[in-house]
Design an enzyme around this catalytic site. Structure first.
Site, PDB file in Angstrom:
ATOM      1  N   CYS A 126     -18.684 136.406  44.303  1.00 46.93           N
ATOM      2  CA  CYS A 126     -18.960 135.889  45.638  1.00 46.93           C
ATOM      3  C   CYS A 126     -17.634 135.804  46.395  1.00 46.93           C
ATOM      4  O   CYS A 126     -16.564 135.984  45.820  1.00 46.93           O
ATOM      5  CB  CYS A 126     -19.648 134.521  45.597  1.00 46.93           C
ATOM      6  N   CYS A 132     -14.821 133.699  45.046  1.00 48.68           N
ATOM      7  CA  CYS A 132     -13.940 134.288  44.033  1.00 48.68           C
ATOM      8  C   CYS A 132     -12.738 134.951  44.707  1.00 48.68           C
ATOM      9  O   CYS A 132     -11.599 134.821  44.242  1.00 48.68           O
ATOM     10  CB  CYS A 132     -14.697 135.316  43.198  1.00 48.68           C
ATOM     11  N   ASP A 156     -15.496 154.586  72.661  1.00 45.38           N
ATOM     12  CA  ASP A 156     -14.603 155.746  72.740  1.00 45.38           C
ATOM     13  C   ASP A 156     -15.218 156.759  73.700  1.00 45.38           C
ATOM     14  O   ASP A 156     -16.438 156.773  73.911  1.00 45.38           O
ATOM     15  CB  ASP A 156     -14.437 156.349  71.336  1.00 45.38           C
TER      16      ASP A 156
END
Length: 769
Positions: A29, A32, A446
């Site tokens: 997760c 961690c 863009d």
């Protein structure tokens, strides 16, 4: 592995610093990732970021020789690490995903019959047979211990380091249900009891076995973990994709001879040859030759840049026409392409700080449930309850609180949302995109290849003097038919319905145009030149006022104009431009209807960008931006409090896509742009952009609704379980019903329909709109 194989850069400065990259395994997760990051940042002189999505740590300020110390620190935190090797997947990564899939399959195959048998035998005593509890226990052992092993291992690791996570609650719930079932069977616990919510008296033994709860918890959460592991793979490999743009060999001139050598041996100051159609090996300056360079992958410029002696060129761009001899000015990590790679990775690493919604809830929820379960056990014993009732109530708290629905809230909605998106030409990579979509207030677009087709088109033809424009177009098409230049292709494509005479002796004039001879209508042959104003001056061709006005207007509009001279007399002019996609204006209008600010960001010229911006109706135009500056523009918008979505397609967009809160890449884009993006747009129509944002927002609302339900259900049910009002079997059933609700709610996304494309009001027919 040698130090040379460890991927580092030893240069100093921004963005190139001493750095070591590590592949991290064992994270379950985002908590961690945060734990590893804190451990690494305690080391002297380093600055670390850990990306849970890509399972990679980037440590700045660390030379290659410190890699073993960094790995030891990660392992001391309870995880594993290895140096990133260019072009290779982390050791055992595919095996871990495959093993997770196998655990899920085994769990699902056992859970379905086990659950049916457990419920039937528990509630229908007449169907029981001798030793039936032990048969169920034996069937549950593979699920509880082998299939659920990832949760047990993570819970033990967290416990050893003084932390908790959702794995802690899952492991405890599974083991508690299984352990109580075994103890109850050994002790022969089978008295009748009456439980609340209208179920009356439960048959003897019905509150003794909770194996189906243990199996269901494991299966549901393994499914979520497998979906998550699969989605992570698509987030990896941005740098390898960028590196793939650079040639692996170069035609270097040494000792007066041309030699093909590996690109890594090229030194600053050496000369190398670039033939037509080849990519330029590194950043440098042209010494010999003239050509048109396709820079669209690096700058977004749709028209190839004409270069001659003394002009600079970029590594990774493509030489389209003439041969060049270039002197290398920057090599290796100092090239613009390499710096772009570093920027893209640093931008992705910053996403590691984003916690998922589930992790935020579980961070508080898990410790609270553990405390409540313990207090329940103590309270029952302290107020005179027997051990069986105390254990049963505490276990009911763990089972009813086990975050099965919480674990399903994100992956189920994501699966359905992604599936529906796939039908609509929208590929969502993971929950980061959904979370980001909820706060988006600005969409940066863009130009080349996104709002425009990326191909030159003929938009205007003029005949000067007494010349007819159709005749001029036919003559120009005859000569340009021998050229592969984008302007030439646009002229030829625009002359499909015009009579074209025969052309001979066609010669390209790199940087200026083309010359040739065509069959005249009255017989004989005419000399023809077509190209720039500079070419006309060199040929001694007079340019009348009307032709100069034509050139000036094209320059003001940001388009490209060329002139045609026949037998020394100017007879025609042609204006070409990168064509705007038919769906662009409607898509921008829909984005604005959604309350989003639209910005056009491009490396193209200011006039060209403003013309396109006015035609499609964006709120702001930012032009003439270098590739390495695009990410900085996104950061400036974010610093102003904007939450930004970036839509692009080229390698020059990769860093900006990764820096933006939400990156969206169109399917025509380069591989690296797709890998840098959070959402990939497959459908050709630009209406897919507002559709993607709408779908992402709907999916995010579904996930939030799932989490509210799952968390609310737990909060309401935990007190009932703590006061002994829920049989653990009923608690397990209620938990399953909560999960069914979450899945059903997620399935509603299958009915998502995009809004109809909006037709913007007709623009003023004048130029520039």
């Amino acid at each position: 592995m040698s130090q040379a194989e460890i991927r580092t850069t030893a240069e100093t400065g921004d963005p190139l610093e001493q750095r070591v990259e590590l592949d991290i395994s064992g994270m379950t997760c985002a908590a961690c990732a945060s734990r590893i990051e804190r451990k690494l940042n305690r080391l002297d002189g380093v600055r670390a970021t850990v990306n849970y999505a890509t399972e990679r740590a980037v440590v700045l300020g660390a030379p290659a020789e410190r890699a073993p110390d960094l790995i030891a620190t990660v392992r001391a935190a309870g995880y594993d690490a290895s140096p990133v090797v260019e072009g290779e997947e982390p050791d055992g990564y595919s095996d871990r995903v495959r093993l997770l899939r196998n655990r899920l399959i085994v769990a699902a195959l056992i859970t379905v019959p086990l659950g049916d048998a457990a419920i039937v035998l528990a509630l229908a005593p007449q169907l029981r047979f001798p030793g039936w509890p032990w048969v169920l226990i034996a069937g549950a052992i593979p699920v509880v211990f082998w299939c659920a092993w990832p949760f047990h291992r993570a819970a033990w690791r967290n416990l050893r380091h003084g932390g908790t996570s959702m794995d802690t609650l899952v492991s405890l719930g599974v083991l508690a249900a299984f352990t109580w079932s075994v103890v109850a069977t050994l002790l022969g616990v089978s008295q009748e009891s009456t439980y609340w919510i209208g179920y009356g008296a439960a048959p003897a033994g019905a509150d003794s076995l909770y194996l189906e709860a243990a199996a269901a918890i494991t299966t549901f959460l393994l499914a979520g973990r497998y979906v998550e592991a699969r989605s992570k793979r698509s987030a990896r490999g941005v740098l390898s994709a960028i590196g793939g743009l650079a040639p692996t060999t170069v035609r270097v001139i040494r000792d007066g001879a041309e030699q093909v050598v590996p690109i890594g041996t090229l030194q600053v100051g050496e000369r190398f040859v670039v033939r037509p159609g080849e990519r330029i090996a590194t950043d440098g300056r042209v010494l010999v030759g003239a050509s048109a360079i396709d820079t669209s992958a690096m700058t977004g410029e749709s028209v190839p840049a004409e270069v001659a002696v003394g002009d600079r060129v970029l590594g990774g761009t493509t030489n389209t026409t003439g041969a060049l001899i270039v002197e290398a000015e920057r090599v290796g990590a100092h090239t613009q392409l390499a710096q772009l790679a570093v920027l893209a990775e640093q931008a992705q690493a910053r996403k590691a700080a984003v916690q998922t919604l589930v992790d935020k809830v579980v961070a508080v929820f898990v410790p609270a449930v553990l405390v409540i379960a313990l207090l329940t056990l103590v309270a029952w014993l302290a107020f005179g309850g027997d051990v069986r009732d105390a254990v049963s109530a505490a276990m009911s708290v763990l089972i009813i609180a086990c975050p099965c629905a919480l674990g399903l809230a994100t992956p189920t909605a994501l699966l359905v949302g992604v599936g529906r998106g796939g039908q609509l030409g929208i590929l969502v990579k993971g929950p980061d995109a959904l979370e980001a979509s909820g706060a988006i207030d600005t969409v940066v677009l863009d130009k080349t290849g996104t709002l425009t087709t990326g191909r030159m088109s003929l938009i205007d033809v003029r005949g000067f003097g007494q010349a007819d424009s159709r005749d001029a177009l036919g003559i120009a098409s005859a000569v340009e038919g021998y050229s592969e230049h984008p302007i030439a292709r646009a002229v030829v494509a625009g002359a499909q319905e015009v009579a074209t005479p025969a052309a001979t002796d066609v010669t390209a004039l790199p940087g200026f145009g083309v010359r040739g001879r065509v069959s005249a209508s009255a017989g004989g042959v005419s000399d023809v030149v077509i190209g720039t104003r500079e070419l006309m001056d060199a040929e001694g061709v007079a340019v009348p006022a009307e032709a100069q006005e034509f050139l000036d207007r094209a320059a003001e509009a940001g388009t490209t104009a060329v002139l045609l001279a026949v037998d020394g007399t100017l007879t025609g002019g042609f204006e070409v431009a990168d064509a705007i996609k038919d769906s662009a204006a409607g898509a921008v209008a829909r984005l604005r209807d959604m309350g989003l600010r639209t910005v056009l960001l491009t490396g193209d010229r200011q006039h060209a960008a403003e013309t396109v911006g006015a035609q499609v109706g964006v709120d702001e135009v930012i032009a003439e931006v270098l590739p390495t500056e695009k990410a900085a523009v996104i950061e400036r918008l974010q610093a102003d409090g904007r939450s930004v979505a970036m839509v692009g397609d080229g390698i020059n967009d990769a860093a900006a896509l990764a820096t933006a809160n939400l990156g969206m890449a169109v399917v025509s884009g380069t591989d690296v742009a797709l890998k840098s993006a959070d959402i990939i747009l497959v459908r050709r129509s630009l209406d897919v952009v507002p559709d993607a944002i709408a779908l992402a927002r709907r999916t995010l609302r579904t996930i939030r609704g799932n989490l509210v339900w799952a968390f609310g259900y737990n909060v309401a049910a935990i007190p009932l379980a703590a006061f002994g009002q829920l049989n653990p079997l009923i608690a397990g059933l209620a938990m399953s019903l909560s999960s069914i609700f979450v899945v059903t709610n997620s399935m509603r996304l299958r009915r998502f329909e995009p809004a109809r494309p909006r037709r913007p009001q007709a623009a003023d027919p004048g130029r520039g709109n």
